[in-house]
Write an enzyme that holds these catalytic residues in place. Structure first.
Site, PDB file in Angstrom:
ATOM      1  N   LYS A  52     -11.014   3.074  -6.853  1.00 35.13           N
ATOM      2  CA  LYS A  52     -12.366   2.897  -6.306  1.00 35.13           C
ATOM      3  C   LYS A  52     -12.325   2.912  -4.778  1.00 35.13           C
ATOM      4  O   LYS A  52     -13.166   3.529  -4.133  1.00 35.13           O
ATOM      5  CB  LYS A  52     -12.983   1.584  -6.835  1.00 35.13           C
ATOM      6  CG  LYS A  52     -13.358   1.677  -8.310  1.00 35.13           C
ATOM      7  CD  LYS A  52     -13.725   0.338  -8.915  1.00 35.13           C
ATOM      8  CE  LYS A  52     -13.961   0.478 -10.417  1.00 35.13           C
ATOM      9  NZ  LYS A  52     -14.220  -0.799 -11.097  1.00 35.13           N
ATOM     10  N   GLN A  96     -13.886  -7.034  -9.785  1.00 32.77           N
ATOM     11  CA  GLN A  96     -13.177  -6.323 -10.861  1.00 32.77           C
ATOM     12  C   GLN A  96     -12.931  -7.259 -12.048  1.00 32.77           C
ATOM     13  O   GLN A  96     -12.377  -8.341 -11.888  1.00 32.77           O
ATOM     14  CB  GLN A  96     -11.841  -5.768 -10.321  1.00 32.77           C
ATOM     15  CG  GLN A  96     -11.098  -4.897 -11.299  1.00 32.77           C
ATOM     16  CD  GLN A  96     -11.865  -3.622 -11.672  1.00 32.77           C
ATOM     17  OE1 GLN A  96     -12.395  -2.929 -10.828  1.00 32.77           O
ATOM     18  NE2 GLN A  96     -11.928  -3.329 -12.956  1.00 32.77           N
ATOM     19  N   ASP A 119     -22.499  -2.692  -9.771  1.00 28.07           N
ATOM     20  CA  ASP A 119     -22.048  -2.440 -11.144  1.00 28.07           C
ATOM     21  C   ASP A 119     -23.223  -2.538 -12.125  1.00 28.07           C
ATOM     22  O   ASP A 119     -23.094  -2.168 -13.289  1.00 28.07           O
ATOM     23  CB  ASP A 119     -20.982  -3.479 -11.556  1.00 28.07           C
ATOM     24  CG  ASP A 119     -19.567  -2.968 -11.340  1.00 28.07           C
ATOM     25  OD1 ASP A 119     -19.365  -1.747 -11.399  1.00 28.07           O
ATOM     26  OD2 ASP A 119     -18.670  -3.815 -11.116  1.00 28.07           O
TER      27      ASP A 119
END
Ligand code: NAP
Length: 285
Positions: A52, A96, A119
């Site tokens: 990422k 994460q 997200d």
């Protein structure tokens, strides 16, 4: 033989567009910054975070990593999130998952400001998805929709079957297909006669997390098959939920693993981060 849906190709076009938008924002004096939180030493999480960050750098998005030790407490993690929520330079916050056991993922997701939730896991953002009025879409399902669009795959009126009902893949995937007027069935571990249902699918999305779970007898001739799974087979090789070799002989389109859904997930994250930066700076998308 099925046509391969090339996630690398489609994601590159999304990334090119993101890079252009970041350049335009930079020219207006607006930088785009993503905070990436990683807790502990999970090797898979480390790989995802590195990928990422690399993708951010390639498109001009500044990524700032916050690597916290395995024994981080809830108080410490929430304090960091609060700080980033209030930091004007931070446009997006990504934490994460999975987190170490002592940390409550639901609480962590709820603590991220919905405006910075790139997200799209926060209940406010999932609620927006339910009513079809959203800024951010969860990265994996949105990436799949982008691939279907790129290959001109019609959804309206089609039988769409999603195997899996997780909050991050299965449920939002079903919702997005429904919004495009698909007739959607969601299957899960308690579904009876699964193969009978999947054989009716014009578009079949497998988000199960079991290697080679979808076999050719579960797929209708000419179906579009999207493989979300990221598993390791007995030889330790990365593979999807679909038995690619056999299913690709029956499907009209299929995504490979690797090189299918995975790259699209990251591309959508970049897109969401730019959207967040624009919204926070009062710039229309
Ligand atoms: P998850 O939370 O574990 O959900 C798996 C789903 O599969 C659950 O809804 C489960 O049903 C269902 N399931 C399990 N066994 C089944 C069976 N025998 N028959 C029918 N349904 C069954 O997983 P996830 O987070 O959605 O991820 C799914 C897969 O996608 C994983 O391999 C993950 O690594 C991968 N993934 C890939 C990307 C990417 O970018 N490529 C992104 C996210 C996830 P129940 O709800 O009844 O338990």
């Amino acid at each position: 033989m099925a046509k391969i849906i090339d996630g690398k190709l489609v994601s590159q076009s999304v990334r090119d567009d993101v890079a252009l938008q970041v350049k335009e924002l930079n020219e207006k004096g607006v930088s785009v910054e993503l905070a990436v939180i990683i807790v502990g030493n999970n090797p898979a999480s480390r790989t995802y975070v590195n990928n990422k960050k690399k993708a951010c750098e390639a498109t001009g998005i500044v990524s700032v990593e916050y690597a916290l030790p395995e024994e981080t407490t809830m108080t410490e993690l929430l304090a960091l999130i609060e700080k980033l929520n209030n930091d004007n330079k931070t446009n997006g916050i990504l934490c994460q998952l999975p987190l170490p056991k002592q940390l409550d993922e639901k609480m962590v997701i709820a603590a991220i400001s919905p405006e910075k939730d790139v997200d799209a896991f926060h209940a406010i953002n999932t609620g927006h998805i339910m009513i079809g009025d959203y800024s951010f879409l969860p990265c994996t399902p949105a990436g799949i929709m982008e691939m279907l669009k790129y290959y001109n795959i019609e959804i309206e009126g089609k039988n769409c079957v999603v195997i899996g009902r997780s909050n991050i893949v299965g449920k939002p995937m079903a919702m997005l297909l429904l919004q495009k007027n698909g007739t959607v069935t969601i299957c899960h571990s308690k579904t009876k006669n699964l193969a009978e249902i999947t054989r009716k699918a014009d578009i079949l999305v497998a988000a199960v997390g079991k290697a080679y779970f979808v076999t050719a007898d579960m797929v209708k001739d000419g179906a579009v098959v999207i493989d979300v799974g990221m598993n390791r087979n007995a030889e330790g090789k990365l593979c999807g939920d679909v038995d690619f070799d056999e299913v690709s002989k029956k499907a009209s389109y299929i995504t490979p693993v690797p090189g299918g859904v995975g790259p699209m997930t990251i591309a959508t994250l970049l897109k969401n981060t730019v959207t967040a930066a624009k919204q926070q700076n009062g710039i229309e998308s």
